[in-house]
Write an enzyme that holds these catalytic residues in place. Structure first.
Site, PDB file in Angstrom:
ATOM      1  N   ASP A 190     -11.856  -1.056   8.048  1.00 22.68           N
ATOM      2  CA  ASP A 190     -10.359  -1.158   7.475  1.00 22.68           C
ATOM      3  C   ASP A 190     -10.046   0.470   6.788  1.00 22.68           C
ATOM      4  O   ASP A 190     -10.105   0.545   5.633  1.00 22.68           O
ATOM      5  CB  ASP A 190     -10.227  -2.311   6.699  1.00 22.68           C
ATOM      6  CG  ASP A 190      -8.751  -2.480   6.036  1.00 22.68           C
ATOM      7  OD1 ASP A 190      -7.960  -1.821   6.675  1.00 22.68           O
ATOM      8  OD2 ASP A 190      -8.357  -3.310   5.195  1.00 22.68           O
ATOM      9  N   HIS A 225     -16.314   0.671   1.485  1.00 20.49           N
ATOM     10  CA  HIS A 225     -15.677  -0.542   0.698  1.00 20.49           C
ATOM     11  C   HIS A 225     -16.573  -0.743  -0.517  1.00 20.49           C
ATOM     12  O   HIS A 225     -16.762  -1.678  -0.847  1.00 20.49           O
ATOM     13  CB  HIS A 225     -15.768  -1.823   1.425  1.00 20.49           C
ATOM     14  CG  HIS A 225     -14.534  -2.454   1.611  1.00 20.49           C
ATOM     15  ND1 HIS A 225     -13.481  -2.575   0.786  1.00 20.49           N
ATOM     16  CD2 HIS A 225     -13.918  -2.806   3.049  1.00 20.49           C
ATOM     17  CE1 HIS A 225     -12.428  -2.922   1.168  1.00 20.49           C
ATOM     18  NE2 HIS A 225     -12.405  -3.108   2.610  1.00 20.49           N
ATOM     19  N   ARG A 231       0.860  -1.098   0.040  1.00 19.74           N
ATOM     20  CA  ARG A 231      -0.084  -0.067  -0.085  1.00 19.74           C
ATOM     21  C   ARG A 231       0.817   1.275  -0.049  1.00 19.74           C
ATOM     22  O   ARG A 231       0.571   2.472   0.462  1.00 19.74           O
ATOM     23  CB  ARG A 231      -0.996  -0.044   1.200  1.00 19.74           C
ATOM     24  CG  ARG A 231      -1.742  -1.232   1.151  1.00 19.74           C
ATOM     25  CD  ARG A 231      -2.508  -1.545   0.268  1.00 19.74           C
ATOM     26  NE  ARG A 231      -3.234  -2.993   0.599  1.00 19.74           N
ATOM     27  CZ  ARG A 231      -4.002  -3.382  -0.563  1.00 19.74           C
ATOM     28  NH1 ARG A 231      -3.941  -3.017  -1.661  1.00 19.74           N
ATOM     29  NH2 ARG A 231      -4.392  -4.689  -0.124  1.00 19.74           N
ATOM     30  N   GLU A 260      -4.346   4.426   1.077  1.00 18.59           N
ATOM     31  CA  GLU A 260      -4.668   3.179   0.385  1.00 18.59           C
ATOM     32  C   GLU A 260      -6.225   3.239  -0.040  1.00 18.59           C
ATOM     33  O   GLU A 260      -6.445   2.767  -1.275  1.00 18.59           O
ATOM     34  CB  GLU A 260      -4.633   1.974   1.450  1.00 18.59           C
ATOM     35  CG  GLU A 260      -5.158   1.007   1.030  1.00 18.59           C
ATOM     36  CD  GLU A 260      -5.198  -0.317   2.049  1.00 18.59           C
ATOM     37  OE1 GLU A 260      -4.648  -0.033   3.279  1.00 18.59           O
ATOM     38  OE2 GLU A 260      -5.806  -1.563   1.741  1.00 18.59           O
ATOM     39  N   ASN A 303       2.672  -7.610   7.856  1.00 16.07           N
ATOM     40  CA  ASN A 303       2.650  -9.036   7.177  1.00 16.07           C
ATOM     41  C   ASN A 303       4.118  -9.420   7.142  1.00 16.07           C
ATOM     42  O   ASN A 303       4.825  -9.301   6.145  1.00 16.07           O
ATOM     43  CB  ASN A 303       2.160  -8.905   5.704  1.00 16.07           C
ATOM     44  CG  ASN A 303       0.536  -8.746   5.725  1.00 16.07           C
ATOM     45  OD1 ASN A 303       0.088  -9.191   6.592  1.00 16.07           O
ATOM     46  ND2 ASN A 303       0.190  -7.980   4.905  1.00 16.07           N
ATOM     47  N   LYS A 308      -7.185  -0.181  14.786  1.00 17.27           N
ATOM     48  CA  LYS A 308      -7.560   0.864  13.640  1.00 17.27           C
ATOM     49  C   LYS A 308      -8.404   1.795  14.133  1.00 17.27           C
ATOM     50  O   LYS A 308      -9.241   1.261  14.952  1.00 17.27           O
ATOM     51  CB  LYS A 308      -8.077  -0.160  12.461  1.00 17.27           C
ATOM     52  CG  LYS A 308      -6.648  -0.656  11.871  1.00 17.27           C
ATOM     53  CD  LYS A 308      -7.008  -1.344  10.391  1.00 17.27           C
ATOM     54  CE  LYS A 308      -5.913  -1.963   9.791  1.00 17.27           C
ATOM     55  NZ  LYS A 308      -5.984  -2.492   8.354  1.00 17.27           N
ATOM     56  N   GLU A 316      -6.051 -12.192   8.205  1.00 14.44           N
ATOM     57  CA  GLU A 316      -5.691 -12.446   6.686  1.00 14.44           C
ATOM     58  C   GLU A 316      -4.602 -13.493   6.577  1.00 14.44           C
ATOM     59  O   GLU A 316      -3.777 -12.889   5.639  1.00 14.44           O
ATOM     60  CB  GLU A 316      -5.338 -11.132   6.148  1.00 14.44           C
ATOM     61  CG  GLU A 316      -6.400 -10.043   6.244  1.00 14.44           C
ATOM     62  CD  GLU A 316      -5.978  -8.714   5.720  1.00 14.44           C
ATOM     63  OE1 GLU A 316      -4.870  -8.172   5.773  1.00 14.44           O
ATOM     64  OE2 GLU A 316      -7.041  -7.996   5.289  1.00 14.44           O
TER      65      GLU A 316
HETATM   66  C1  GCV Z   1      -0.674  -4.810   5.638  1.00  9.08           C
HETATM   67  C2  GCV Z   1      -5.787  -3.926   4.840  1.00  9.08           C
HETATM   68  C3  GCV Z   1      -4.898  -3.757   3.603  1.00  9.08           C
HETATM   69  C4  GCV Z   1      -3.800  -4.794   3.700  1.00  9.08           C
HETATM   70  C5  GCV Z   1      -3.003  -4.500   5.162  1.00  9.08           C
HETATM   71  C6  GCV Z   1      -4.299  -4.956   6.194  1.00  9.08           C
HETATM   72  C7  GCV Z   1      -3.679  -4.874   7.532  1.00  9.08           C
HETATM   73  O1  GCV Z   1      -6.394  -5.164   4.438  1.00  9.08           O
HETATM   74  O2  GCV Z   1      -5.433  -4.059   2.546  1.00  9.08           O
HETATM   75  O3  GCV Z   1      -2.729  -4.320   2.846  1.00  9.08           O
HETATM   76  O4  GCV Z   1      -2.097  -5.431   5.457  1.00  9.08           O
HETATM   77  O5  GCV Z   1      -5.097  -3.972   5.907  1.00  9.08           O
HETATM   78  O6  GCV Z   1      -3.755  -3.929   8.248  1.00  9.08           O
HETATM   79  O7  GCV Z   1      -3.056  -5.646   8.246  1.00  9.08           O
END
Ligand code: GCV
Length: 665
Positions: A339, A477, A147, A367, A185, A334, A266
Site C-alpha cells: 500500500d 509499514h 489522505r 500519505e 470510498n 497500486k 476495507e
Molecule cells: C481511500 C489505504 C489508505 C486509505 C485508502 C486505501 C485505498 O488503506 O490508508 O485511506 O482509502 O488505501 O487505497 O483504498
C-alpha cells in the site's frame, strides 16, 4: 475603505497617496508569489467555453508567447493528442490532428519558452505513451479529502468555477486528460440526480481543456440509493438499475469517462458479498457503460485473508481471474503489493495478468511520505517502478491527487512538483527525474543555474533521503497507529488485525529483522517472473533496498559495505538525518534566488522535516536495539532521545504541524 479615506484628504495628498496605493497593488501583483500560479505562465483570459479548445490554445499563445507568430495547423494522420512543433527560417508552427493536440503543443511551446530552450530551428514530435492519464481525487461530498494535506476539495462543498478552470489548465499543460472527482470510498449519493447535476457543471468546465470526468461508485448503490433489496450483480433488477443510472449520466455528460470501483476492500461492498467474483461485478458495470464507450477501472487493492502474507493476497484473488474481464474493464493496480509504502517492489500482478488490461495507480498525495511537510520528490520512485514494469504493458496511469483548496494547491510548494511529475511521466514514462525536476524548477522559480543546479540535485536525492530516515533496506509499514506520518514500530492495540500493526511487517526478534518472503518463508517471491524470483529469493543476490522486505536478516549478516546488517541499518537512518539537514542547508543558500514568501514557507517545512528525520531515526533505532542488543556504531550520530520519550510522544494529526520535540506533548 481605503478609497473613502483618500477622498477625505486634500487634493495633493490624495494624488500622492493614490500613486502609492497603485504602486503597492502593482508590486503585489508582480512580485507576490504564493504558489497559486503553479509552474504556469500568467493565466489567459479563459474564453475556452466560447472559443473551443483550439481557441484556448490561441488565447494561451496570445497571452504568453513572446516570440515570432505561431501558426496552429490541423494536420491529418498524426496520433490522437500528439503534436509537432517546427521552427525553420523564422517560421514557427504547431501542428496536430486534433484540437487537443494543438493545445498540448501550445503548452509545450510555452514550456520551452519558460525553460529557455526554444531553438531557432526545431522539430519536436510528441505523443502520449498512454491514452488515459488520470487523477484520482479522494474527495468526499462534505469537502474533506481522505489522505489530503492541502485543505478541502475544489469540487465539493463550496466549489469555485474559476479555481476548477485553473486546475484544468494546469492539468492540460502536462497532458492529464481525466479526473475521478470523488473518493474510492464512495458514498451512494454520488449517483443521486442532484449530485449528477454538479458533476455535469464540473465536466463542462473541464471539457475545453481535454479532460473527461469519471466517478467512483459504491457497489451497493442499488440498495442504498435505489432502494432495491440487493446489489447482486447477476440480479436482473440490479442490472436494470445500473443501466438506467448510466443512461441518465450520459444524457447529462455525453463524454463521461466511466466508473472507478473499490470493491470488497476495507469494508466497502462488492460482488463477493453475493458469492460473485470481481469479474462478474466489473463486467455487469462494463455492460451498462459499453454502449456509451465508458470504462470500468476496477481496483485490485484487496487484502482478504486468503494467505497469511498480505503481500500475496491481491495476486491470489485477481490472477486466477485473468482473461475473464470484458474489454472495457481495466484493473487498477497500486504500484506495490501492499500500500504505497515509501519503497516497495512492484506488484507482481503487473507481470502476471496476461489477458487483462492493467493500469498503474501511483500516489501523488504523500500519505506515507511526510504529508505536506516533507519535501519528497516522487519522480525517482516512479522511475524505479517503470524500470521494472515495462511501460508498454500498461493501458493507463492514474495518480491519487494532492490537490486541495490551499492557496498553493498542494500544501507544500515542492509538492506541486509531484503533480507536475506525475503528468509528465504519464505522458512519457521514459523521462528522467532530473529532467522533470529541472523543467519544473525553471518554470516555477527561475532559470538561474545557481538555483536550478543545486535544487535539481536536492530534489532527485530527496526520495532516497526520506526512505533512509523512515524505512531503509526494505522496511515497510512502521507508521503510528492513528496516522501515517510518524514512527511507531511498537504500535499495537487490543483486538486490532495483526496486519495493521508494524510488528507484522518488521518481525524483529533476537535473531534479526524482516519478513521472510523467500521460498523458505511465505514464498511471495514465486509470484514474480523466474529471473526476479531467483534474484529476490537468495539473500545474497536480493537488492539491499528490498532486503528486509524479502528476508528475515540476521543482525550480523554481512552487507555489501562490509558492515553488519545492524550497523548498516544505523548508518542508513543516520544518512537520512544528514540528508534532511543537508536539504535545509542547500535551501538556505537559495535565498537570493527565491521570493521571500516562498523562501520562508519552504524553509519552515524543511526545518520540520529535519526534526522529523531525527524522530524517525531515534524511534526506530532505539526500538530495534531492544532486539538486536548491539551498540550504535561510533561513527553514527547517537539518538538524542530516550525510547520511553519516543513512545509517549503524540503529534497533533489535524495538521501535523506540531514541531515534534521539546515543544508540545
Ligand atoms: C481511500 C489505504 C489508505 C486509505 C485508502 C486505501 C485505498 O488503506 O490508508 O485511506 O482509502 O488505501 O487505497 O483504498
Amino acid at each position: 475603505m481605503t478609497y473613502y479615506v483618500i477622498l477625505l484628504m486634500n487634493k495633493n495628498r490624495c494624488i500622492r497617496h493614490s500613486f502609492f496605493l497603485l504602486f503597492c497593488l502593482f508590486s503585489l501583483s508582480v512580485f507576490a508569489e504564493d504558489g497559486r500560479r503553479l509552474w504556469l505562465p500568467n493565466p489567459s483570459e479563459g474564453k475556452a467555453d466560447v472559443s473551443g479548445i483550439r481557441g484556448l490554445a490561441m488565447d494561451e499563445l496570445r497571452a504568453n508567447w513572446q516570440g515570432a507568430p505561431v501558426e496552429l495547423k490541423r494536420q491529418k494522420g498524426m496520433p490522437k493528442e500528439g503534436y509537432r512543433i517546427t521552427a525553420t527560417g523564422g517560421r514557427l508552427q504547431v501542428s496536430a490532428t486534433t484540437d487537443v493536440g494543438l493545445l498540448y503543443g501550445a503548452y509545450h511551446l510555452l514550456r520551452l519558452q519558460q525553460t529557455e530552450t526554444v531553438g531557432e530551428t526545431m522539430d519536436v514530435v510528441e505523443q502520449p505513451a498512454y491514452e488515459l492519464r488520470i487523477l484520482d481525487h479522494w474527495d468526499n461530498p462534505d469537502g474533506t479529502i481522505e489522505r489530503g494535506f492541502s485543505g478541502h476539495s475544489i469540487f465539493w462543498e463550496k466549489p469555485n468555477g474559476e479555481v476548477i478552470r485553473q486546475y484544468a489548465r494546469a492539468n492540460a499543460s502536462i497532458g492529464i486528460n481525466g479526473a475521478v472527482l470523488n473518493n474510492v470510498n464512495a458514498k451512494p449519493q454520488t449517483l443521486s440526480s442532484d449530485n449528477l447535476k454538479q458533476v455535469k457543471w464540473i465536466a463542462d468546465i473541464l471539457r475545453p481543456y481535454g479532460i473527461r470526468v469519471y466517478l467512483s461508485v459504491n457497489f451497493a448503490s442499488p440498495i442504498r440509493l435505489g432502494g432495491l433489496p440487493t446489489a447482486d450483480p447477476l440480479d436482473k433488477s440490479v442490472i436494470v438499475w445500473w443501466k438506467k443510472k448510466v443512461d441518465e449520466i450520459y444524457r447529462l455528460i455525453p463524454d463521461f469517462g466511466g466508473f472507478l470501483v473499490k470493491a470488497n476492500s476495507e469494508g466497502e461492498p462488492g460482488p463477493c458479498d453475493y458469492g460473485r467474483s470481481h469479474a462478474e461485478g466489473a463486467n455487469m458495470l462494463a455492460k451498462a457503460l459499453k454502449p456509451h464507450k465508458g470504462i470500468v477501472m476496477w481496483r485490485t487493492f484487496v487484502y482478504a485473508p486468503n494467505d497469511p502474507d498480505r503481500a500475496k493476497q491481491a495476486y491470489k484473488e485477481f490472477q486466477p481471474l485473468d482473461g475473464q474481464f470484458l474489454d472495457n474493464v481495466i484493473l487498477q493496480v497500486k504500484n506495490g503489493p501492499i500500500d504505497f509504502q515509501p519503497r516497495e517492489p512492484y506488484s507482481p500482478l503487473f507481470t502476471s495478468l496476461k489477458s487483462t488490461p492493467v493500469m498503474a495507480e501511483l500516489q501523488i498525495t504523500q500519505e506515507y511520505l511526510g504529508a505536506a511537510n516533507h519535501l519528497t520528490f516522487l519522480a525517482p520512485m516512479w522511475q524505479e517502478f517503470f524500470s521494472l514494469v515495462e511501460p508498454s504493458t500498461l493501458k493507463a496511469v492514474a495518480g491519487v491527487a494532492n490537490v486541495g483548496n490551499n492557496v498553493n494547491w498542494c500544501g507544500h510548494h515542492f509538492a506541486q512538483a509531484n503533480w507536475y511529475a506525475f503528468g509528465r511521466l504519464a505522458w512519457n514514462p521514459k523521462l528522467t527525474a532530473e529532467t522533470i525536476a529541472r523543467e519544473w524548477l525553471a518554470q516555477t522559480f527561475t532559470n538561474d543555474r545557481r538555483f536550478v543546479d543545486p535544487m535539481t540535485e536536492l530534489m532527485v536525492q530527496s526520495y532516497e533521503t526520506v526512505v533512509n530516515y523512515m524505512m531503509p533496506l526494505g522496511l515497510h509499514h512502521q507508521f503510528a497507529g492513528g496516522h501515517h506520518y510518524g514512527p511507531e514500530p511498537w504500535y499495537t492495540a487490543p483486538g486490532i488485525r495483526s496486519d495493521w500493526t508494524p510488528a507484522y511487517y518488521h518481525r524483529a526478534d533476537s535473531l534479526g529483522l524482516g519478513f521472510e518472503r523467500s521460498s523458505r518463508g511465505t514464498d511471495a517471491v514465486s509470484q514474480y517472473p523466474p529471473s526476479l524470483r531467483d534474484l529476490y529469493d537468495d539473500i545474497h543476490t536480493c537488492p539491499e533496498k528490498y532486503l528486509v522486505w524479502f528476508h528475515h536478516v540476521p543482525w550480523d549478516y554481512k552487507m555489501q559495505s562490509g558492515r553488519t546488517f545492524w550497523d548498516e541499518l544505523c548508518h542508513k537512518y543516520d544518512e537520512g538525518v544528514r540528508g534532511a539537514r543537508h536539504m535545509l542547508a542547500v535551501w538556505d543558500g537559495m535565498m537570493p534566488y527565491v521570493d521571500s514568501e516562498r523562501f520562508s514557507e519552504v524553509q519552515r517545512k524543511l526545518r520540520i522535516q529535519a526534526r522529523d528525520a531525527v524522530w524517525w531515526r531515534d524511534a526506530c533505532l532505539l526500538y530495534f536495539q531492544t532486539f538486536s542488543h548491539r551498540p550504535i556504531p561510533q561513527d553514527v550520530e547517537h539518538p538524542v532521545h530516550n525510547l520511553d520519550e519516543m513512545m509517549r510522544f503524540r503529534i497533533n494529526i489535524t495538521n501535523y504541524e506540531n514541531p515534534p520535540f521539546g515543544y508540545s506533548r
